[in-house]
Write a protein that holds these residues in place. Structure first.
Motif, PDB file in Angstrom:
ATOM      1  N   LEU A  20      -8.357  63.659  42.824  1.00 15.62           N
ATOM      2  CA  LEU A  20      -9.055  62.267  42.709  1.00 15.62           C
ATOM      3  C   LEU A  20      -8.396  61.379  43.536  1.00 15.62           C
ATOM      4  N   PHE A  21      -7.141  61.116  43.836  1.00 12.39           N
ATOM      5  CA  PHE A  21      -6.421  60.307  44.534  1.00 12.39           C
ATOM      6  C   PHE A  21      -7.345  60.264  46.133  1.00 12.39           C
ATOM      7  N   GLN A  22      -7.428  61.618  46.662  1.00  3.80           N
ATOM      8  CA  GLN A  22      -8.242  61.959  47.965  1.00  3.80           C
ATOM      9  C   GLN A  22      -9.627  61.475  47.705  1.00  3.80           C
ATOM     10  N   LYS A  23     -10.358  61.625  46.940  1.00  6.75           N
ATOM     11  CA  LYS A  23     -11.691  61.445  46.442  1.00  6.75           C
ATOM     12  C   LYS A  23     -11.713  60.054  46.597  1.00  6.75           C
ATOM     13  N   THR A  24     -10.923  59.306  45.956  1.00  4.25           N
ATOM     14  CA  THR A  24     -11.107  57.969  45.728  1.00  4.25           C
ATOM     15  C   THR A  24     -10.884  57.094  47.049  1.00  4.25           C
ATOM     16  N   GLU A  25      -9.797  57.523  47.751  1.00  6.97           N
ATOM     17  CA  GLU A  25      -9.637  56.964  49.129  1.00  6.97           C
ATOM     18  C   GLU A  25     -10.566  57.336  50.175  1.00  6.97           C
ATOM     19  N   LYS A  26     -11.228  58.635  50.015  1.00 13.27           N
ATOM     20  CA  LYS A  26     -12.506  58.730  50.748  1.00 13.27           C
ATOM     21  C   LYS A  26     -13.613  57.892  50.770  1.00 13.27           C
ATOM     22  N   LEU A  27     -13.934  57.813  49.292  1.00 15.08           N
ATOM     23  CA  LEU A  27     -14.950  56.860  48.612  1.00 15.08           C
ATOM     24  C   LEU A  27     -14.672  55.301  49.381  1.00 15.08           C
ATOM     25  N   VAL A  28     -13.317  54.726  49.177  1.00  7.90           N
ATOM     26  CA  VAL A  28     -13.189  53.725  49.614  1.00  7.90           C
ATOM     27  C   VAL A  28     -13.462  53.629  51.255  1.00  7.90           C
ATOM     28  N   GLU A  29     -13.019  54.507  52.020  1.00  7.29           N
ATOM     29  CA  GLU A  29     -13.177  54.707  53.370  1.00  7.29           C
ATOM     30  C   GLU A  29     -14.758  54.656  53.770  1.00  7.29           C
ATOM     31  N   THR A  30     -15.605  55.286  53.001  1.00  4.60           N
ATOM     32  CA  THR A  30     -16.964  55.314  53.232  1.00  4.60           C
ATOM     33  C   THR A  30     -17.655  53.917  52.939  1.00  4.60           C
ATOM     34  N   GLY A  46     -15.595  61.602  36.636  1.00  2.94           N
ATOM     35  CA  GLY A  46     -15.879  61.749  38.039  1.00  2.94           C
ATOM     36  C   GLY A  46     -15.661  60.858  38.653  1.00  2.94           C
ATOM     37  N   LEU A  47     -16.312  60.554  39.830  1.00  2.00           N
ATOM     38  CA  LEU A  47     -16.356  59.377  40.707  1.00  2.00           C
ATOM     39  C   LEU A  47     -17.456  58.327  40.413  1.00  2.00           C
ATOM     40  N   SER A  48     -17.305  57.111  39.551  1.00  2.00           N
ATOM     41  CA  SER A  48     -17.899  56.324  39.084  1.00  2.00           C
ATOM     42  C   SER A  48     -18.044  54.803  39.836  1.00  2.00           C
ATOM     43  N   ILE A  49     -19.036  54.371  39.993  1.00  2.00           N
ATOM     44  CA  ILE A  49     -19.252  53.009  40.630  1.00  2.00           C
ATOM     45  C   ILE A  49     -19.792  51.989  39.519  1.00  2.00           C
ATOM     46  N   LEU A  50     -19.090  51.158  39.015  1.00  2.00           N
ATOM     47  CA  LEU A  50     -19.539  50.097  38.058  1.00  2.00           C
ATOM     48  C   LEU A  50     -19.898  48.760  38.691  1.00  2.00           C
ATOM     49  N   LEU A  51     -21.229  48.559  38.632  1.00  2.00           N
ATOM     50  CA  LEU A  51     -21.941  47.407  39.498  1.00  2.00           C
ATOM     51  C   LEU A  51     -22.063  46.207  38.338  1.00  2.00           C
ATOM     52  N   ASP A  52     -21.908  45.044  39.018  1.00  2.00           N
ATOM     53  CA  ASP A  52     -22.237  43.833  38.276  1.00  2.00           C
ATOM     54  C   ASP A  52     -23.715  43.333  38.200  1.00  2.00           C
ATOM     55  N   ASN A  53     -24.193  42.918  39.688  1.00  2.00           N
ATOM     56  CA  ASN A  53     -24.991  42.414  40.033  1.00  2.00           C
ATOM     57  C   ASN A  53     -25.871  43.336  40.881  1.00  2.00           C
ATOM     58  N   PHE A  54     -26.501  44.277  40.066  1.00  2.00           N
ATOM     59  CA  PHE A  54     -27.271  45.762  40.608  1.00  2.00           C
ATOM     60  C   PHE A  54     -28.571  45.250  40.926  1.00  2.00           C
ATOM     61  N   VAL A  66     -23.698  55.932  39.295  1.00  2.00           N
ATOM     62  CA  VAL A  66     -23.641  54.412  39.435  1.00  2.00           C
ATOM     63  C   VAL A  66     -23.814  53.789  37.959  1.00  2.00           C
ATOM     64  N   CYS A  67     -23.348  53.135  37.405  1.00  2.00           N
ATOM     65  CA  CYS A  67     -23.542  52.578  36.199  1.00  2.00           C
ATOM     66  C   CYS A  67     -23.420  50.919  36.073  1.00  2.00           C
ATOM     67  N   GLU A  86     -14.212  53.890  39.190  1.00  2.00           N
ATOM     68  CA  GLU A  86     -13.557  54.509  37.919  1.00  2.00           C
ATOM     69  C   GLU A  86     -13.453  55.954  38.419  1.00  2.00           C
ATOM     70  N   VAL A  87     -12.320  56.745  38.283  1.00  2.00           N
ATOM     71  CA  VAL A  87     -12.316  58.150  38.671  1.00  2.00           C
ATOM     72  C   VAL A  87     -11.581  58.808  37.366  1.00  2.00           C
ATOM     73  N   GLY A  88     -11.869  60.033  36.971  1.00  2.00           N
ATOM     74  CA  GLY A  88     -11.380  60.518  36.045  1.00  2.00           C
ATOM     75  C   GLY A  88     -11.949  61.953  35.940  1.00  2.00           C
ATOM     76  N   ALA A  89     -11.489  62.932  35.064  1.00  2.00           N
ATOM     77  CA  ALA A  89     -10.418  62.670  34.040  1.00  2.00           C
ATOM     78  C   ALA A  89      -8.923  62.664  34.581  1.00  2.00           C
ATOM     79  N   VAL A  90      -8.325  61.931  34.382  1.00  2.62           N
ATOM     80  CA  VAL A  90      -6.891  61.870  34.740  1.00  2.62           C
ATOM     81  C   VAL A  90      -6.043  60.986  33.596  1.00  2.62           C
ATOM     82  N   ALA A  91      -4.788  61.766  33.262  1.00  2.65           N
ATOM     83  CA  ALA A  91      -3.920  60.980  32.222  1.00  2.65           C
ATOM     84  C   ALA A  91      -3.239  59.696  32.730  1.00  2.65           C
ATOM     85  N   GLN A  92      -2.999  58.923  31.628  1.00  5.13           N
ATOM     86  CA  GLN A  92      -2.265  57.652  32.009  1.00  5.13           C
ATOM     87  C   GLN A  92      -0.824  57.957  32.750  1.00  5.13           C
TER      88      GLN A  92
END
Length: 292
Positions: free
Chosen positions: A177-187, A113-121, A142-143, A164-170
């Motif tokens: 998913l492209f639009q959802k990712t763009e919206k998340l970046v905007e947020t 789906g839509l996942s956020i991978l954090l370093d310094n949580f 959030v991972c 990280e967004v998926g599932a989408v083939a290589q």
């Protein structure tokens, strides 16, 4: 963090992950989409040579080349190792970069789906941002995987993280998913703007966090050959509970292999295509609730 001055959006770190790569191309064509008044937003293409041939990498996974000891090792000389050193220099150097936030855009063949991978949580800023994204985008997970992410590109910045967004083939674009990712970046950019303006409301909330525990490999024989597949009942069930005794793998002759852990875990990156070569069938996480 007192104020955000510079944000870098990265795509194409893996050349066959087209969502981030083409988002960067779009942002470069329409820069007004990512510009905000209080900070500078730059775009960066991670691995253009791999993107040209639609491969994850040329010689070595670029997103595993950013450990400090590797960046400082003059004997490392593959294309991606040199590229990592160049990127590190261009972005100001790991641990001392003037870039406040690096946001690296990835896609996965797993059902993340839509996942956020954090370093310094543990830093309040990261927690507050993650909690905001969880509220505004309920499907966001959030991972936290610090031991893994410290070798990744976004670790150049103290507050870097990945989407990280998926599932989408290589080497495939998925419009939804492209639009959802763009919206998340905007947020995210809107949140950073509000943060600089001091208009973030300080209300307590609970953040659901998936903390990385370990990787699990496929069952293999003495020659290292895979002997079983992800079980059909587990396939596409990223972030769903896996309980002791639940099926994990199915051998080629139809026998089930069950999870033998002592407690419930939540698998991620299940059956990720790029991880076959890394000996990873899935990562296991534990579910936590953090008060922000």
């Amino acid at each position: 963090m007192n104020r955000i001055n510079k944000v870098v959006l990265v795509g194409g770190t893996h050349g066959n992950e087209f969502t981030g790569a083409y988002l960067i191309k779009k942002f470069e064509q329409y820069p007004h989409l990512i510009q905000r008044d209080s900070f500078e937003t730059l775009t960066f293409f991670g691995n253009p040579k791999a993107f040209e041939v639609a491969r994850r990498y040329i010689d070595k996974d670029l997103n595993r080349c950013f450990k400090i000891q590797d960046l400082e090792n003059p004997t490392l000389s593959t294309y991606e190792e040199i590229r990592a050193k160049d990127i590190n220099e261009m972005l100001g150097g790991k641990g001392k970069s003037p870039v406040d936030i690096i946001l690296d855009l990835h896609s996965t063949t797993s059902n993340m789906g839509l996942s956020i991978l954090l370093d310094n949580f543990l830093h309040p800023f990261n927690l507050q941002l993650a909690a905001h994204l969880s509220l505004t985008h309920p499907e966001v997970k959030v991972c936290w995987a610090p031991l893994i992410e410290s070798r990744c590109l976004q670790s150049i910045s103290e507050f870097g993280f990945a989407i990280e967004v998926g599932a989408v083939a290589q080497a495939v674009l998925n419009a939804e998913l492209f639009q959802k990712t763009e919206k998340l970046v905007e947020t995210i950019l809107d949140y950073l703007e509000a943060y600089n303006q001091g208009s973030i409301s300080q209300t307590n909330s609970t953040l659901t966090l998936y903390e990385y525990v370990k990787d699990i490999d496929y069952p293999r024989n003495d020659l290292g050959e895979i002997q079983a597949m992800i079980h059909p009942q587990l396939q596409f069930r990223d972030y769903e509970p896996l309980n002791p005794g639940d099926p994990m793998f199915l051998t080629f002759d139809g026998k089930e292999i069950v999870y033998e852990g002592e407690s419930t875990v939540y698998p991620i990156f299940i059956n990720e295509a790029a991880y076959y070569e890394k000996g990873i069938a899935m990562g296991l996480t534990e579910k936590r609730h953090v008060t922000v």
